[in-house]
Motif scaffolding. Structure first.
Motif, PDB file in Angstrom:
ATOM      1  N   PRO A  30      51.631  59.149  75.256  1.00  0.00           N
ATOM      2  CA  PRO A  30      50.908  59.374  73.998  1.00  0.00           C
ATOM      3  C   PRO A  30      49.395  59.264  74.207  1.00  0.00           C
ATOM      4  CG  PRO A  30      52.711  57.805  73.710  1.00  0.00           C
ATOM      5  CD  PRO A  30      52.559  58.013  75.175  1.00  0.00           C
ATOM      6  N   GLU A  31      48.658  59.996  73.421  1.00  0.00           N
ATOM      7  CA  GLU A  31      47.201  59.990  73.558  1.00  0.00           C
ATOM      8  C   GLU A  31      46.601  58.619  73.274  1.00  0.00           C
ATOM      9  OE1 GLU A  31      45.383  63.032  71.272  1.00  0.00           O
ATOM     10  OE2 GLU A  31      46.372  64.685  72.332  1.00  0.00           O
ATOM     11  N   ASP A  32      47.289  57.822  72.464  1.00  0.00           N
ATOM     12  CA  ASP A  32      46.747  56.512  72.109  1.00  0.00           C
ATOM     13  C   ASP A  32      47.307  55.385  72.976  1.00  0.00           C
ATOM     14  OD1 ASP A  32      49.311  56.603  71.120  1.00  0.00           O
ATOM     15  OD2 ASP A  32      48.809  55.735  69.162  1.00  0.00           O
ATOM     16  N   GLN A  33      48.060  55.710  74.013  1.00  0.00           N
ATOM     17  CA  GLN A  33      48.590  54.655  74.891  1.00  0.00           C
ATOM     18  C   GLN A  33      47.432  54.002  75.640  1.00  0.00           C
ATOM     19  OE1 GLN A  33      52.213  55.426  77.185  1.00  0.00           O
ATOM     20  NE2 GLN A  33      51.241  54.469  78.971  1.00  0.00           N
ATOM     21  N   ARG A  36      46.729  53.790  80.941  1.00  0.00           N
ATOM     22  CA  ARG A  36      46.859  55.157  81.416  1.00  0.00           C
ATOM     23  C   ARG A  36      46.496  55.293  82.901  1.00  0.00           C
ATOM     24  NH1 ARG A  36      47.034  58.169  76.792  1.00  0.00           N
ATOM     25  NH2 ARG A  36      46.555  60.113  77.917  1.00  0.00           N
ATOM     26  N   GLY A  62      50.489  62.545  82.646  1.00  0.00           N
ATOM     27  CA  GLY A  62      49.191  62.279  82.046  1.00  0.00           C
ATOM     28  C   GLY A  62      48.466  61.055  82.572  1.00  0.00           C
TER      29      GLY A  62
END
Length: 263
Positions: A30-33, A36, A62
């Protein structure tokens, strides 16, 4: 070096080189994880290229992945190389080690950027212990044999390399791994650790059930002692080469569930 100490050290090895993987079937992160970043640390007789399949899996999902090139000349130098990689993250990361790399991440993992640790058929001493002590009470599989030179640098014996290290790769790949070995200073196994990051960071362990570099009981004992969440997979010691998706799945789980340092 005594014969007993050589026997203890004869299992303390790892692998690395080659490795490919298909596209991951796991979902993109997810983009908000918040976590990363991943840092991968290889072990003895190897270089970071063995992580290629795991790298491909993680980057496809990602993640930003950094690979450490350990000099294998001392624990201090390998830890310094890992810390340099962690310094470059400027963000929380999952720190991953294979075999000897487990000792390295145990020492280096106290770095403030480390959110969690993943041990891939890896060693995990405690502070005040040496890596060699992890072999006490366990039997080295007969397939794993080291050639140790007068300078105390060791290689996996060429005649036993595929059987002891990577029986589940092709003959051609095993030959390349055998002939591209990076020797390790055997003195590293007698170095006392100052830190044990697993005492303060959550841990995961991938155990290769066909590993011939370590006694299976030893792998289970180490994972249980550090409180790691264990994933077992049928693979040789070269599990990070032959089962990259399984290894990447465990790293992904760690990144999705570990708590960001300081929170």
């Amino acid at each position: 070096m005594t014969s007993k100490f050589k026997t203890l050290l004869a299992a303390a090895a790892t692998a690395g080189a080659l490795g490919t993987a298909g596209q991951s079937h796991a979902q993109a992160i997810p983009e908000d994880q918040p976590i990363r970043h991943v840092v991968l640390v290889h072990g003895a007789f190897a270089d970071a290229s063995g992580w290629r399949g795991v790298y491909d899996q993680l980057t496809a999902r990602g993640y930003s992945v950094t690979l450490v090139q350990n000099p294998l000349t001392s624990l201090a130098e390998d830890v310094a190389a890992t810390r340099r990689a962690l310094d470059r993250q400027n963000a929380p990361a999952i720190l991953v080690g294979h075999s000897w790399g487990g000792t390295v991440i145990t020492e280096a993992g106290v770095h403030p950027n480390v959110a969690g640790l993943v041990y891939v058929s890896a060693l995990s001493p405690d502070a005040g212990e040496t890596t060699a002590q992890q072999y006490d009470g366990f039997t080295t599989p007969p397939e794993f044999v080291l050639d140790i030179g007068e300078d105390q640098y060791g290689f996996v014996a060429p005649s036993m390399f595929q059987a002891g290290f990577a029986h589940d790769v092709s003959d051609a790949d095993a030959a390349f791994l055998r002939d591209s070995q990076v020797p390790i200073s055997m003195e590293v196994f007698g170095t006392v650790l100052e830190n044990a990051a697993w005492r303060s960071k959550p841990s995961w362990a991938v155990i290769a059930t066909e590993d011939k570099a370590f006694d299976q009981a030893m792998l289970q004992h180490m994972a249980q002692r550090i409180g790691a969440k264990v994933t077992e997979v049928a693979a040789s010691h070269a599990v990070f080469i032959t089962q990259p998706e399984v290894v990447a799945d465990v790293i992904d789980e760690a990144a999705r569930t570990a708590i960001v340092p300081g929170n």
